[in-house]
Design a protein around this motif. Structure first.
Motif, PDB file in Angstrom:
ATOM      1  N   LEU A  94      45.169  39.410  42.859  1.00  0.00           N
ATOM      2  CA  LEU A  94      43.819  39.837  43.219  1.00  0.00           C
ATOM      3  C   LEU A  94      43.864  40.539  44.565  1.00  0.00           C
ATOM      4  O   LEU A  94      43.904  39.908  45.610  1.00  0.00           O
ATOM      5  N   GLY A  95      43.897  41.847  44.529  1.00  0.00           N
ATOM      6  CA  GLY A  95      43.981  42.601  45.771  1.00  0.00           C
ATOM      7  C   GLY A  95      45.349  43.200  45.993  1.00  0.00           C
ATOM      8  O   GLY A  95      45.505  44.081  46.807  1.00  0.00           O
ATOM      9  N   ALA A  96      46.366  42.703  45.300  1.00  0.00           N
ATOM     10  CA  ALA A  96      47.710  43.298  45.332  1.00  0.00           C
ATOM     11  C   ALA A  96      48.177  43.611  46.737  1.00  0.00           C
ATOM     12  O   ALA A  96      48.265  44.748  47.153  1.00  0.00           O
ATOM     13  N   SER A  97      48.479  42.583  47.512  1.00  0.00           N
ATOM     14  CA  SER A  97      48.943  42.800  48.879  1.00  0.00           C
ATOM     15  C   SER A  97      50.207  43.632  48.901  1.00  0.00           C
ATOM     16  O   SER A  97      51.066  43.517  48.053  1.00  0.00           O
ATOM     17  N   SER A  98      50.331  44.474  49.916  1.00  0.00           N
ATOM     18  CA  SER A  98      51.492  45.358  50.016  1.00  0.00           C
ATOM     19  C   SER A  98      52.768  44.596  50.313  1.00  0.00           C
ATOM     20  O   SER A  98      53.845  45.158  50.297  1.00  0.00           O
ATOM     21  N   SER A  99      52.662  43.305  50.579  1.00  0.00           N
ATOM     22  CA  SER A  99      53.859  42.503  50.800  1.00  0.00           C
ATOM     23  C   SER A  99      54.527  42.102  49.507  1.00  0.00           C
ATOM     24  O   SER A  99      55.598  41.501  49.511  1.00  0.00           O
ATOM     25  N   PRO A 104      48.528  51.032  44.872  1.00  0.00           N
ATOM     26  CA  PRO A 104      48.398  51.232  46.323  1.00  0.00           C
ATOM     27  C   PRO A 104      46.956  51.158  46.815  1.00  0.00           C
ATOM     28  O   PRO A 104      46.708  50.668  47.925  1.00  0.00           O
ATOM     29  N   MET A 105      45.988  51.615  46.020  1.00  0.00           N
ATOM     30  CA  MET A 105      44.589  51.542  46.452  1.00  0.00           C
ATOM     31  C   MET A 105      44.122  50.093  46.510  1.00  0.00           C
ATOM     32  O   MET A 105      43.404  49.684  47.436  1.00  0.00           O
ATOM     33  N   MET A 106      44.528  49.290  45.538  1.00  0.00           N
ATOM     34  CA  MET A 106      44.183  47.865  45.570  1.00  0.00           C
ATOM     35  C   MET A 106      44.822  47.181  46.768  1.00  0.00           C
ATOM     36  O   MET A 106      44.225  46.310  47.400  1.00  0.00           O
ATOM     37  N   SER A 107      46.052  47.581  47.088  1.00  0.00           N
ATOM     38  CA  SER A 107      46.751  47.018  48.231  1.00  0.00           C
ATOM     39  C   SER A 107      46.042  47.344  49.537  1.00  0.00           C
ATOM     40  O   SER A 107      45.898  46.492  50.422  1.00  0.00           O
ATOM     41  N   ILE A 108      45.592  48.585  49.671  1.00  0.00           N
ATOM     42  CA  ILE A 108      44.897  49.006  50.895  1.00  0.00           C
ATOM     43  C   ILE A 108      43.588  48.248  51.060  1.00  0.00           C
ATOM     44  O   ILE A 108      43.226  47.842  52.175  1.00  0.00           O
ATOM     45  N   ILE A 154      37.317  38.818  36.261  1.00  0.00           N
ATOM     46  CA  ILE A 154      38.294  39.678  36.910  1.00  0.00           C
ATOM     47  C   ILE A 154      38.382  40.961  36.096  1.00  0.00           C
ATOM     48  O   ILE A 154      38.563  40.916  34.878  1.00  0.00           O
ATOM     49  N   VAL A 155      38.222  42.091  36.754  1.00  0.00           N
ATOM     50  CA  VAL A 155      38.420  43.387  36.109  1.00  0.00           C
ATOM     51  C   VAL A 155      39.909  43.690  36.259  1.00  0.00           C
ATOM     52  O   VAL A 155      40.363  44.098  37.324  1.00  0.00           O
ATOM     53  N   ALA A 156      40.667  43.455  35.198  1.00  0.00           N
ATOM     54  CA  ALA A 156      42.117  43.384  35.311  1.00  0.00           C
ATOM     55  C   ALA A 156      42.830  44.560  34.663  1.00  0.00           C
ATOM     56  O   ALA A 156      42.309  45.210  33.746  1.00  0.00           O
ATOM     57  N   ARG A 157      44.039  44.820  35.143  1.00  0.00           N
ATOM     58  CA  ARG A 157      44.945  45.813  34.562  1.00  0.00           C
ATOM     59  C   ARG A 157      46.366  45.249  34.588  1.00  0.00           C
ATOM     60  O   ARG A 157      46.725  44.503  35.507  1.00  0.00           O
ATOM     61  N   PHE A 158      47.160  45.620  33.615  1.00  0.00           N
ATOM     62  CA  PHE A 158      48.576  45.284  33.633  1.00  0.00           C
ATOM     63  C   PHE A 158      49.335  46.431  34.285  1.00  0.00           C
ATOM     64  O   PHE A 158      49.186  47.593  33.905  1.00  0.00           O
ATOM     65  N   GLY A 159      50.151  46.092  35.279  1.00  0.00           N
ATOM     66  CA  GLY A 159      50.993  47.075  35.929  1.00  0.00           C
ATOM     67  C   GLY A 159      52.442  46.840  35.552  1.00  0.00           C
ATOM     68  O   GLY A 159      52.923  45.705  35.604  1.00  0.00           O
ATOM     69  N   TYR A 207      47.160  42.916  37.763  1.00  0.00           N
ATOM     70  CA  TYR A 207      46.420  43.277  38.957  1.00  0.00           C
ATOM     71  C   TYR A 207      44.938  43.270  38.626  1.00  0.00           C
ATOM     72  O   TYR A 207      44.542  43.441  37.470  1.00  0.00           O
ATOM     73  N   GLY A 208      44.111  43.117  39.643  1.00  0.00           N
ATOM     74  CA  GLY A 208      42.690  43.158  39.372  1.00  0.00           C
ATOM     75  C   GLY A 208      41.854  42.788  40.577  1.00  0.00           C
ATOM     76  O   GLY A 208      42.373  42.448  41.644  1.00  0.00           O
TER      77      GLY A 208
END
Length: 284
Positions: A98-103, A173-177, A208-213, A224-225
């Motif tokens: 949730l938010g996909a941290s860049s770490s 990357p947008m979710m991470s930002i 959760i508005v989710a997507r598979f990456g 991700y979502g």
């Protein structure tokens, strides 16, 4: 061959891997032709082995039928089985980012030999974020990794704009930002799409508005979502939706994550390419 012919191969592997599938298909086709020629040739050949007794083809119809069914059944089932897209039943067994941290491990990648990478600028609709993205490869139709400069520009554009449209090419990357700069994102309007997913402990107005990456294939798929809150009680799981709302923050599993306070939500058809790709950031 069926998956390549129908284009459904991208439901199983990332587009960048398709070139290897074509190579494999060519090799197997060549070997098959050679074996057919050898098997139907009138030329007699003697094969020796270190075992007693003679080897021969089955002499009865029953034995022949059994032998050939060992090959025919696997081939025919490949044409009969339906092509399924990953859904909530798979997501529930994986960690939701949730938010996909860049770490995250796959977010930043070191890639060499980047001199031939082509770039292009992609500007979004009016009052929406603009960003610089790489051209899609003409062969595999998958985005190339962002450069550090492109990533910084994308971040700057998102911080400046009041309306953020999360697109498929730059989804991760947008979710991470958004996650890494959550305090600066609060109050901005965001638009995203994905399938409906619910955790067991969610309230009726939460989804959760989710997507598979994916990076290589569906076996390494991550979920991700972004959490959303609003009038979503009647929405069935796995239904694809387009959500627009205001970014806020909430607590979930001991961490602070972004949440969308829904202003508008609509049902949409699942996109032809339901997955997004973790393109990463190129360290030069």
């Amino acid at each position: 061959f069926k998956l390549l012919l129908t284009g459904n191969i991208t439901l199983l592997i990332a587009p960048k891997m398709i070139r290897f599938i074509y190579f494999t298909l060519f090799v197997l086709l060549t070997l098959g032709i050679i074996l057919i020629i050898r098997g139907t040739s009138e030329q007699k050949s003697t094969n020796q082995c270190d075992c007693e007794g003679e080897h021969s083809y089955p002499t009865s119809i029953g034995k022949s039928l059994f032998l050939y069914l060992l090959f025919i059944i696997p081939i025919t089932t490949g044409f009969l089985f339906a092509n399924n897209v990953l859904d909530s039943s798979v997501a529930m067994n994986r960690t939701i980012k949730l938010g996909a941290s860049s770490s995250d491990t796959n977010q930043i990648k070191t890639i060499k030999n980047n001199k031939n990478t082509e770039k292009t600028n992609s500007t979004s609709d009016k009052n929406k974020t603009s960003s610089t993205v790489n051209n899609k490869n003409n062969f595999d139709n998958q985005p190339e990794p962002l450069t550090e400069k492109e990533y910084k520009k994308l971040k700057t554009d998102m911080l400046r704009t009041k309306n953020i449209n999360i697109n498929d090419q730059l989804y991760v990357p947008m979710m991470s930002i958004i996650q890494d700069n959550l305090q600066d994102m609060i109050g901005k309007t965001v638009s995203t799409k994905g399938f409906v997913y619910r955790e067991k402990n969610f309230m009726q107005n939460q989804i959760i508005v989710a997507r598979f990456g994916i990076s290589c294939c569906v076996a390494d798929a991550s979920v991700y979502g972004m959490m959303a809150k609003g009038n979503v009680t009647a929405l069935p799981k796995d239904k694809w939706v387009q959500v627009t709302g205001v970014i806020a923050q909430t607590q979930f599993d001991g961490g602070t994550i972004p949440i969308i306070k829904i202003k508008q939500i609509s049902k949409i058809a699942a996109p032809k390419q339901p997955y997004v790709f973790d393109v990463g950031v190129k360290i030069e």
